[in-house]
Design a protein around this motif. Structure first.
Motif, PDB file in Angstrom:
ATOM      1  N   UNK A  99      -6.597  -2.626  -1.841  1.00  0.00           N
ATOM      2  CA  UNK A  99      -8.011  -2.107  -1.828  1.00  0.00           C
ATOM      3  C   UNK A  99      -8.331  -1.552  -0.859  1.00  0.00           C
ATOM      4  N   UNK A 100      -9.283  -1.006   0.052  1.00  0.00           N
ATOM      5  CA  UNK A 100      -9.629  -1.334   1.460  1.00  0.00           C
ATOM      6  C   UNK A 100     -10.901  -0.744   1.815  1.00  0.00           C
ATOM      7  N   UNK A 101     -11.119  -1.772   3.605  1.00  0.00           N
ATOM      8  CA  UNK A 101     -12.406  -1.717   3.477  1.00  0.00           C
ATOM      9  C   UNK A 101     -12.522  -1.286   4.589  1.00  0.00           C
ATOM     10  N   UNK A 104     -18.334  -2.887   9.091  1.00  0.00           N
ATOM     11  CA  UNK A 104     -18.545  -2.325  10.613  1.00  0.00           C
ATOM     12  C   UNK A 104     -18.123  -3.815  11.585  1.00  0.00           C
ATOM     13  N   UNK A 105     -17.512  -4.764  11.427  1.00  0.00           N
ATOM     14  CA  UNK A 105     -17.135  -5.036  11.711  1.00  0.00           C
ATOM     15  C   UNK A 105     -15.589  -4.931  11.606  1.00  0.00           C
ATOM     16  N   UNK A 106     -14.659  -4.977  10.322  1.00  0.00           N
ATOM     17  CA  UNK A 106     -13.078  -5.319  10.222  1.00  0.00           C
ATOM     18  C   UNK A 106     -12.714  -3.820   9.216  1.00  0.00           C
ATOM     19  N   UNK A 107     -11.596  -3.802   9.482  1.00  0.00           N
ATOM     20  CA  UNK A 107     -10.713  -3.153   8.923  1.00  0.00           C
ATOM     21  C   UNK A 107     -10.664  -4.078   7.581  1.00  0.00           C
ATOM     22  N   UNK A 108     -10.204  -4.015   6.311  1.00  0.00           N
ATOM     23  CA  UNK A 108      -9.922  -4.303   5.619  1.00  0.00           C
ATOM     24  C   UNK A 108      -8.566  -3.991   5.186  1.00  0.00           C
ATOM     25  N   UNK A 109      -7.156  -5.068   3.880  1.00  0.00           N
ATOM     26  CA  UNK A 109      -6.473  -4.138   3.631  1.00  0.00           C
ATOM     27  C   UNK A 109      -6.329  -5.490   2.009  1.00  0.00           C
ATOM     28  N   UNK A 110      -6.485  -4.476   0.698  1.00  0.00           N
ATOM     29  CA  UNK A 110      -5.704  -6.414   0.070  1.00  0.00           C
ATOM     30  C   UNK A 110      -4.468  -5.935  -0.209  1.00  0.00           C
ATOM     31  N   UNK A 111      -3.507  -6.479  -1.160  1.00  0.00           N
ATOM     32  CA  UNK A 111      -2.238  -5.883  -1.619  1.00  0.00           C
ATOM     33  C   UNK A 111      -2.122  -6.595  -1.720  1.00  0.00           C
TER      34      UNK A 111
END
Lengths: 532, 165
Positions: A99-101, A104-111
């Motif tokens: 999943x990614x998101x 406003x502050x960060x771009x995140x990726x969980x995998x």
């Protein structure tokens, strides 16, 4: 950030509801998105392709071994189903767990399944968003997105979304790279260079052509060996040489190799550069789009551009053409190939156009790579180049001569022929290399040129120089030369002025970046001891 | 240019004298391994004794000579200096090299103490910039000086805004 995310994959909290991107993320789970579901289809098709490639020879082998055809098919289908199922299943798990998101502050990726990987990049540090789509992804309207920071170290700073829809990729690219638009329209947005079919004539002149030609020969030998026909091939070659003369036969073979190489280079060029387009977008981003089958989109923020490099490989230079590369920080470079790809701004094109594009990219009226008056280097530098060239040319000749004296006279003739061919070539290259040396200043840029097989002219922003490395070998010291390297965060990390005159080179470095070198310079009338 | 050409002056500071002993030990250790192995084999394998002990002796002489001469020379060649604006280091003789990194572009300051350096109370300080080719290394500084230096560099670099690229 009030608190760090709890260590579970379900941490969806702490997205401020009032983020500026609230409207853009109507998606469930407070902005968390998943990859496109059709990745399963892609994986299935790719695995099926691999299975087909491996399965057909196996089937031929099994059928040849005397197994009834039905049984062979049954076995193979079962195996294929298993492999495809496993591959797709694995991809399903990956898809579910990824999943990614973009907050406003960060771009995140969980995998990850067993090893949870969480990566998060501060949005202000994101420097590149590159899109690639191979044929399969293109048919499905998907792209692979790589989000990178300007970090030079480690491949840990890249988020890869494989795949999302093209629209989503474009949205991410626009949104992540959109910054306060300063000086918009100063030099105009829009296309800086567009594809021209005529450039294809430079493709066979690249160094790729002979390499491809040679590998074609290797390929023919390999395939003939697989089918046990190698001896027949050699017989045929023997007959061929008997029918013609040795010289004529070799020439014909070489021509064939050259032709194969040229065709290969043309094909590769078309795949790489078809539909090429270089444009400047609002917010100060340069974007290169290209590719026939696999489409690629590389974005380079102008903020991280430190200059350009005009590269002229020998063949291309002889017909008056040049390539333009970007000198930028933090281009995606997991491996060397990708870096070469990512930094290319213009394929080999007429030199005047290359200079124009360089000027447009740098927002200068005239490209520093053309406008700068380059200071030639002392004659001692020519002597050094001639000595190197003679060394390289004479080493094989000497080896052949010694072997010839010891073993057979034939080698002596080969050595003589080698000397006759290699020496003039080496001398010419050395003289050319010397002529190409030069350095100078042009406005905000430091310009240095060197090389003969691939002449490179670098225009590096003087503000982008973050240190100096000065080198002097014993030989250089005797000749009063030194090699200056301006270190920079961009490109290869350092750009060198080879074999400049000692005093002039140091004065040049000091005037390029005033104040940096000055405290460590002294004037001297006499040569002092190298350490004192 | 009647006054003569510009030259880079040598950096002000030499390394600590203990660095000579440190380098010496390194040379000796480096030579001791093969010499010991060869010597042992030579003692055990009588027929090949000459061919084993010969090289061992040669290596031993070589190692001792290097240990005696080279560190002193290195000591003369290596120099460093830190000003308010920049870090300046000189190394090498056959291929002399000067490196200058301005304070405003320094990204990290590392202090490393290897086991051997510990014995001689020495440290190495590595200063990196955003360039892959711009690292500046100062080997063979005394502990106190190294940590002081690292602290000073860190303080200055933290005070500099921007990401130093």
């Amino acid at each position: 950030m009030s608190e760090p995310a709890p260590p579970s994959a379900e941490s969806t909290a702490e997205v401020p509801e009032s983020g500026p991107d609230k409207g853009a993320y109507g998606a469930p789970e407070e902005g968390w998105r998943s990859l496109d579901r059709r990745t399963l289809l892609v994986t299935a098709v790719v695995t099926a392709g691999v299975v087909l490639g491996a399965g057909v020879p196996t089937a031929v082998g099994m059928a040849g071994g005397g197994m009834p055809l039905g049984e062979v098919l049954a076995w193979l289908l079962a195996g294929a189903g298993l492999v495809i199922g496993a591959g797709t299943g694995g991809d399903y798990v990956r898809w579910r767990r990824t999943r990614y998101r973009v907050g406003p502050e960060r771009a995140e990726l969980h995998t990850g399944l067993f090893l949870l990987k969480r990566r998060s990049l501060a949005r202000e540090r994101i420097r590149s968003v590159d899109l690639t789509a191979n044929v399969l992804l293109r048919i499905l309207g998907l792209v692979k997105v790589r989000i990178g920071t300007g970090e030079q170290t480690g491949g840990e700073s890249t988020l890869e979304l494989d795949p999302v829809t093209r629209a989503e990729g474009e949205r991410l690219r626009r949104e992540l790279l959109a910054r306060a638009t300063e000086e918009a329209g100063a030099y105009g947005e829009g296309a800086l260079a567009a594809f021209d079919r005529k450039w294809i004539r430079y493709a066979p002149l690249s160094f790729l052509a002979p390499v491809l030609g040679a590998s074609a020969v290797g390929g023919v030998l390999q395939v003939s060996e697989w089918f046990g026909a190698q001896s027949r091939l050699f017989d045929w070659l023997g007959d061929f040489f008997r029918a013609t003369t040795v010289l004529g036969g070799s020439l014909i073979l070489l021509a064939g190799m050259g032709l194969a190489g040229a065709v290969g280079a043309l094909g590769l060029w078309v795949e790489m550069w078809w539909n090429y387009r270089l444009e400047r977008e609002a917010g100060g981003t340069l974007r290169v789009r290209r590719g026939l089958l696999t489409s690629r989109s590389v974005s380079i923020e102008e903020r991280r551009l430190r200059g350009v490099e005009v590269v002229e490989p020998l063949g291309v230079r002889m017909v008056g053409a040049a390539r333009v590369d970007a000198v930028a920080t933090g281009l995606a470079h997991e491996d060397e190939d990708e870096r070469t790809e990512a930094k290319a701004l213009l394929p080999a094109a007429p030199r005047t156009l290359a200079d124009t594009v360089a000027a447009r990219v740098l927002r200068e009226p005239v490209s520093p790579t053309r406008g700068a008056t380059l200071i030639p280097h002392p004659r001692a530098a020519r002597g050094r180049r001639l000595r190197w060239a003679l060394g390289y040319a004479l080493a094989p000749v000497a080896v052949l001569t010694v072997l010839g004296l010891l073993l057979t006279d034939v080698l002596l003739y080969v050595a003589a022929a080698g000397a006759v061919v290699l020496l003039p070539v080496a001398v010419l290259l050395a003289l050319d290399a010397y002529r190409n040396l030069g350095h100078g200043l042009s406005g905000r840029y430091l310009v240095t040129r060197s090389g003969t097989l691939a002449r490179t002219t670098v225009a590096l922003q003087r503000g982008g120089v973050i240190g100096w490395r000065v080198r002097q070998s014993v030989f250089q010291r005797r000749a009063g030369l030194l090699t200056l390297t301006a270190t920079t965060a961009a490109g290869s990390g350092g750009y060198s002025v080879h074999d400049a005159a000692e005093g002039e080179g140091l004065a040049f470095a000091e005037s390029a970046v005033p104040g940096l070198l000055a405290p460590f310079l002294v004037r001297s009338g006499t040569r002092s001891r190298p350490y004192g | 240019m009647s006054q003569g050409e510009w030259r880079l002056r040598p950096p002000r500071n030499t390394l600590d004298r203990r660095a000579i002993a440190w380098w010496r030990t390194q040379w000796l250790l480096w030579a001791a391994g093969p010499v010991f192995t060869l010597g042992l084999l030579g003692a055990l394998i009588a027929p090949a004794r000459f061919w084993l002990l010969g090289p061992a002796a040669l290596l031993a002489v070589l190692g001792l000579t290097c240990a005696a001469l080279i560190p002193r020379w290195w000591y003369a060649v290596h120099r460093w200096e830190v000003t308010d604006e920049a870090v300046y280091v000189r190394t090498g003789f056959f291929r002399q090299e000067w490196r200058i990194a301005p304070m405003s572009r320094i990204q990290t300051v590392d202090t490393v103490r290897g086991p051997l350096e510990q014995m001689f109370k020495l440290s190495s300080v590595t200063v990196t910039t955003a360039s892959a080719k711009g690292a500046v290394r100062m080997k063979g500084l005394p502990h106190e000086q190294a940590s002081q230096l690292a602290e000073q560099l860190t303080r200055i670099t933290q005070a500099t805004p921007g990401d130093a690229t």
